[in-house]
Design an enzyme around this catalytic site. Structure first.
Site, PDB file in Angstrom:
ATOM      1  N   ALA A 413       0.827  -1.214   0.000  1.00 14.77           N
ATOM      2  CA  ALA A 413       0.000   0.000   0.000  1.00 14.77           C
ATOM      3  C   ALA A 413       0.859   1.261   0.000  1.00 14.77           C
ATOM      4  O   ALA A 413       0.690   2.149  -0.835  1.00 14.77           O
ATOM      5  CB  ALA A 413      -0.924  -0.022   1.213  1.00 14.77           C
ATOM      6  N   ASP A 439      10.262  -6.174  -3.428  1.00 13.64           N
ATOM      7  CA  ASP A 439       9.209  -6.761  -2.587  1.00 13.64           C
ATOM      8  C   ASP A 439       9.124  -8.233  -2.965  1.00 13.64           C
ATOM      9  O   ASP A 439       9.043  -8.560  -4.146  1.00 13.64           O
ATOM     10  CB  ASP A 439       7.868  -6.061  -2.822  1.00 13.64           C
ATOM     11  N   ARG A 450      -6.566  -0.883  -1.427  1.00 19.67           N
ATOM     12  CA  ARG A 450      -5.704   0.260  -1.121  1.00 19.67           C
ATOM     13  C   ARG A 450      -4.424   0.285  -1.962  1.00 19.67           C
ATOM     14  O   ARG A 450      -3.800   1.322  -2.093  1.00 19.67           O
ATOM     15  CB  ARG A 450      -5.353   0.277   0.371  1.00 19.67           C
ATOM     16  N   LYS A 463       4.412  -8.193  -6.789  1.00 17.11           N
ATOM     17  CA  LYS A 463       4.022  -6.811  -6.505  1.00 17.11           C
ATOM     18  C   LYS A 463       4.998  -5.809  -7.111  1.00 17.11           C
ATOM     19  O   LYS A 463       4.585  -4.821  -7.719  1.00 17.11           O
ATOM     20  CB  LYS A 463       3.946  -6.592  -4.990  1.00 17.11           C
ATOM     21  N   ASP A 511       5.965  -3.385   6.350  1.00 17.28           N
ATOM     22  CA  ASP A 511       4.845  -3.666   7.233  1.00 17.28           C
ATOM     23  C   ASP A 511       5.264  -4.428   8.487  1.00 17.28           C
ATOM     24  O   ASP A 511       4.436  -5.007   9.168  1.00 17.28           O
ATOM     25  CB  ASP A 511       3.764  -4.463   6.481  1.00 17.28           C
ATOM     26  N   ASN A 512       6.571  -4.455   8.788  1.00 19.67           N
ATOM     27  CA  ASN A 512       6.991  -5.146  10.004  1.00 19.67           C
ATOM     28  C   ASN A 512       8.238  -4.492  10.586  1.00 19.67           C
ATOM     29  O   ASN A 512       9.058  -3.900   9.870  1.00 19.67           O
ATOM     30  CB  ASN A 512       7.240  -6.636   9.742  1.00 19.67           C
ATOM     31  N   CYS A 567      -1.087 -20.752  29.445  1.00 23.84           N
ATOM     32  CA  CYS A 567      -2.089 -21.517  30.201  1.00 23.84           C
ATOM     33  C   CYS A 567      -3.482 -20.879  30.060  1.00 23.84           C
ATOM     34  O   CYS A 567      -4.495 -21.575  30.060  1.00 23.84           O
ATOM     35  CB  CYS A 567      -1.693 -21.635  31.674  1.00 23.84           C
TER      36      CYS A 567
END
Length: 991
Positions: A413, A439, A450, A463, A511-512, A567
């Site tokens: 995007a 990419d 988007r 991309k 994006d990370n 847990c």
């Protein structure tokens, strides 16, 4: 979204800003968009409008835009109007946007929209060079249904007092996010049942884990246990003034840049003066014309004097001069930024979601101008597509843009928006210019809302390749190279020293955080500017990382996201997120990981067993146990076997495990301290009873059976998808009785990271499992392999989300947690990050305004801007970046940006002498984890005459690739007073 889908929108004025607004609302998905423009495309327009090409020059702007904008979303009807607009034509629209309209014309249209029944949302927006203005009028009574777009906050109650007012405390599982004055509702409260009536109640004195309830509870029942308190979101009614009134009495302006708190009233005056200049002269001021600039100042002064007590002390003739010079130009970054903001305002008007701008917003980015004063000849038109940009920045900066060597990391995007912006600005379009985009991802259907350079027919393609081709279509002079490599340590042979050294600037579109940190480290190492940005729904942020001027991206970190203890997820869930996290984990374990383990074993039994023996005993035992179970007890040979497996899974998950849990920890159980075991936030579970008349039960069995069959390569018969056929098959399954075990171990430690516990018998169990596994292998056909299933959220026909939603909702039913539909389950289990085109466009506009500064090269840290914005509130927080931390030693100083370079392939002795000349005594030199030199070791003195690079090869066994020309060493130093001194990385050049 239903409101949005039913909305018709008009956009009048299809220059750069108009087309950006149109793009964003077409992607958002309104019913129709009508484009209106009476003028024709000029070459001038090509610096800001991405749908125009040289072939469109001379055509009507609206007609030239329809086809390409329609491609963005076939569900939206896009049409054009080319004649003069009348007020009556507005009656069929829910929202109208006027770009480049005079105040006289805008006032006339707004009066009509304001008094229309129902009111028509009216927006007036303009960008003039580096200045922008926005006005909103959504009618005399506009209801905002959701003022901030956030999920209602909630808390788990620990106690409620019988007082006036009542004091409520909550468990310290998570901080309360309530605010004084919020309304809340209660549910599931035991004892004080009066609170469960669903009536909203006001809270005050909110603390992290408590609040006061404005209610007398002295006569209510005594609180026993349990209860959830949830925020109630209240609609808000806004009373907009029409433009005719608001221009005289604008009220409070929405502030953007805190260093310019006095700027909005000045720009309010400046845009009125510019409108009057245009009306009188029949044109806007010419770039570089001092005469026109002076005329604008005179008009502004005249208007200001007429304001009486509201007049400004100073009209700021310098600012007005800049406005005059750039007033004809629509700059792409400004159009992108305002296109995002206005696009979101249209969505707010149509949907009632998020708080509108009330009512004026002004912005300028004068800091983007070149630092050196420009001669009037710099602004002269060159009969090129960049003339509008040249009229603001001059031809010298335009040349720098064209010759820039840019690396765009990511083509999603943000990447699509950046490539469009850079192509329109002429970046990397010159003889020496080059733009590299990379990419490693491919286009998916969900990207199309988007990532606007992609179309339906591009799904499945790379991309970066598609985006690069589309960007070159916007500007054929763009010199772009598309790669499909992930940027990381494993691709340093692709993105080598030479690649980084030749770059002018790096633009992150990632994006990370992991990838961002890596690119940041490379930019610091090679001292390259990094333009960083990110979005989350309606929020966006931008950060400028400029060598030697600002701190780097990695200098500050967000706190890690809080994760539920293992847990809690596995045995004590108390919200749907826990249930969905567990469901996703079970899906991957059953359908992906275990089949993959089976295949790994069958492909190479010896290697697999070797790997198992090197794993921990508990891990090997559990893994081998799952593989044996899959091939022995649970091997499916027919679809009926898969039905049996799915039905028994239901029994195991939602009946037997719950029976075991409440047998081990009965409802009245206490902890070792004597407190009730099942106290908040724990919820006491109840086992389910399977019935084929409950569709949620049978749907789970169907989805699970179909996916199990897929892993074994068994086709799904048609009868399995019919309620009758499925019910008959389920009825044939024999469900064995279950008796809870006395010796069952259930993990309750919140700090535990695994549910596996080691046992003294592990070695014997593993040997037995290996023997079973070998017998299983011999009974199978040699070519037998399973098909692991990777979770794919975007295919509604693959049953993945059906199974995950089924798992989560049945578990939620066990624990009396509210269930969710498949769409909500997809958002949470699919870990979907909210993303919209408007905030993405705005972020890239902000970044590209900073790019002008980077390429000019003369700006100081106070000229740069970092941004945090939230279109939902709306909020703009623009501020200077933080400078880097400085380390000082004697008369020297350095920051994270410095890297010391020593050339000439030095020996160890020469390196130590070089450091000594800086007043530093090196006592340790290392490469990676290997020590090349330490002053404590006498034998290391024998290495003095050896070259550092040879020591690295011989001692540290470093393999230096052919593309590498230097070696980085970490040196630990002291000053003459034996104080440690942190020094930069030292690069030893040997070639």
């Amino acid at each position: 979204m239903r409101r949005l889908f039913a909305s018709n929108v008009l956009i009048s004025g299809i220059q750069g800003l108009g087309v950006e607004i149109a793009k964003n609302i077409i992607l958002a998905g309104v019913k129709s968009v009508t484009l209106h423009d009476e003028n024709v495309v000029e070459l001038w327009d090509l610096s800001s409008n991405f749908v125009f090409t040289e072939e469109d020059v001379g055509k009507n702007r609206a007609l030239a835009s329809v086809h390409k904008l329609q491609e963005l979303n076939n569900a939206v009807a896009v049409s054009a109007l080319t004649g003069e607009l009348t007020k009556e034509q507005l009656s069929g629209f829910q929202a109208v946007v006027f770009v480049d309209a005079s105040f006289e014309k805008a006032t006339e249209f707004d009066d009509y929209c304001h008094s229309h029944q129902p009111p028509i949302a009216f927006i007036k927006a303009d960008v003039r060079g580096l200045f922008g203005s926005l006005f909103c009028d959504f009618g005399p009574q506009f209801t905002v249904l959701d003022v901030d777009g956030e999920e209602p906050h909630s808390g788990i109650i620990a106690s409620v007092s019988n007082e006036n007012p009542a004091f409520v405390s909550c468990v310290d599982d998570e901080r309360l996010e309530f605010q004084d004055g919020d309304l809340v509702v209660f549910s599931e409260v035991e004892g004080m049942a009066e609170l469960n009536d669903g009536k909203p109640r006001k809270v005050k004195n909110v603390k992290p884990y408590s609040f006061v309830l404005e209610e007398d509870t002295t006569s209510y029942g005594t609180y026993v246990k349990g209860g959830i308190v949830t925020q109630v979101k209240q609609p808000k009614v806004l009373k907009f003034k029409p433009l005719r009134e608001a221009i005289r009495d604008p009220g409070e302006f929405l502030l953007s840049d805190f260093s310019k708190f006095d700027r909005p009233p000045l720009l309010h005056l400046a845009f009125q003066a510019l409108d009057r200049f245009s009306s009188q002269a029949g044109r806007f001021p010419f770039a570089g014309s001092e005469e026109d600039a002076q005329k604008l100042v005179e008009i502004a002064t005249e208007i200001n004097e007429s304001l009486g007590d509201a007049r400004l002390e100073d009209v700021n003739s310098k600012l007005l001069r800049h406005l005059a010079f750039g007033s004809r130009a629509v700059l792409n970054p400004m159009a992108a930024m305002f296109g995002g903001i206005v696009g979101q305002e249209v969505v707010k008007a149509c949907s009632g979601k998020f708080h509108p701008i009330f009512q004026f917003f002004y912005f300028d980015s004068l800091e983007s101008l070149p630092k050196e004063p420009l001669d009037a000849s710099e602004f002269r038109p060159q009969n090129s597509r960049y003339d509008a940009q040249i009229s603001v920045f001059g031809s010298t900066l335009q040349k720098k843009l064209e010759d820039a060597r840019v690396f765009v990391v990511g083509a999603g995007a943000l990447g699509c928006e950046f490539l469009k912006n850079l192509a329109l600005m002429g970046v990397s379009c010159g003889v020496q210019g080059k733009l590299t985009v990379t990419d490693d991802d491919v286009i998916e259907k969900s990207n199309l809302s988007r990532q606007f350079l992609f179309r339906d027919w591009n799904i499945g393609q790379a991309k970066s390749t598609v985006a690069a081709t589309a960007a070159a279509g916007i500007n054929s002079r763009l010199k772009i190279d598309a790669l499909q490599n992930r940027v990381g340590p494993e691709t340093e042979n692709v993105f080598d020293d030479s690649f980084w050294e030749n770059l002018t600037v790096v633009v992150n579109a990632l994006d990370n955080v992991t990838a961002r940190l890596y690119v940041d480290s490379r930019c610091v190492y090679f001292q390259k500017p990094l333009l960083e940005s990110g979005t989350l729904g309606a929020k966006c942020n931008t950060q400028m990382v400029i060598p030697h001027l600002t701190e780097n991206y990695g200098a500050s970190r967000d706190p890690p996201e809080k994760q539920a203890p293992m847990c809690t997820v596995h045995s004590f869930p108390h919200n749907i997120d826990h249930c969905l996290t567990w469901a996703r984990s079970e899906f991957e374990g059953l359908l992906e990981k275990t089949p993959a383990e089976v295949n790994a074993y069958l492909s190479n039994p010896d290697e697999y067993m070797k790997a198992m023996r090197t794993a921990g005993d508990a891990q090997a035992r559990d893994t081998l146990g799952r593989v044996v179970e899959c091939l022995e007890k649970e091997k499916c040979n027919s679809f009926q076997d898969c039905i049996t497996w799915a039905r028994l899974r239901f029994e195991d998950y939602f009946v037997n495990r719950v029976k075991q849990l409440i047998f081990t920890f009965p409802e009245d159980a206490n902890t070792s301290t004597g407190a009730p075991f099942w106290s908040a936030p724990k919820r006491f579970p109840r086992p389910l009873k399977f019935t084929s008349t409950d569709l949620s039960h049978t749907n789970f069995v169907m989805a699970a059976a179909i996916l199990r069959a897929e892993t074994f390569g068994i086709p799904t018969p048609e009868w399995a998808k019919t309620p009758t056929g499925l019910a008959e098959a389920v009825e044939r399954v024999t469900v064995p009785n279950f008796e809870p075990r006395e010796d069952a171990k259930i993990v309750t430690d919140e700090k535990a990271t695994t549910l596996s516990t080691a046992s003294v018998d592990d070695a014997a169990v593993i040997n037995e499992l290996i023997a079973k596994l070998e017998r299983c292998r011999l009974s199978l056909q040699p070519e037998f392999r399973m098909k692991p299933i990777q979770f794919e959220k975007d295919d509604d026909t693959n049953y993945h989300m059906d199974m995950i939603a089924g798992l989560a909702n049945m578990r939620a039913r066990n624990y009396s947690v509210p269930e969710v539909d498949k769409l909500k389950a997809k958002f949470i289990a699919g870990r979907i990050i909210p993303a919209i085109a408007t905030s993405t466009a705005m972020a890239t506009g902000f970044v590209c305004l900073e790019l002008y500064k980077v390429l000019d090269g003369a700006h100081k840290v106070e000229d740069y801007r970092n941004t945090f914005a939230n279109l939902a509130l709306p909020l703009f927080s623009i501020a200077e970046p933080v400078p880097p931390k400085v380390v000082k030693h004697q008369d020297q100083s350095w920051t994270v940006w410095d890297r010391w370079v020593i050339k000439g392939n030095p020996t160890l002795k020469e390196l130590l002498k070089w450091l000594k000349e800086k007043g530093l005594n090196a006592y340790s030199i290392s490469v990676g984890s290997c020590l090349l030199y330490n002053s404590m070791f006498p034998r290391h003195k024998e290495r003095m005459d050896k070259r550092v690079v040879d020591l690295a090869r011989d001692v540290a066994k470093v393999e230096l690739p052919a593309y590498r020309r230097h070696l980085d060493v970490v040196v630990a130093c002291e000053d003459d007073n034996d104080n440690d001194v942190d020094i930069p990385l030292v690069s030893v050049y040997y070639a």
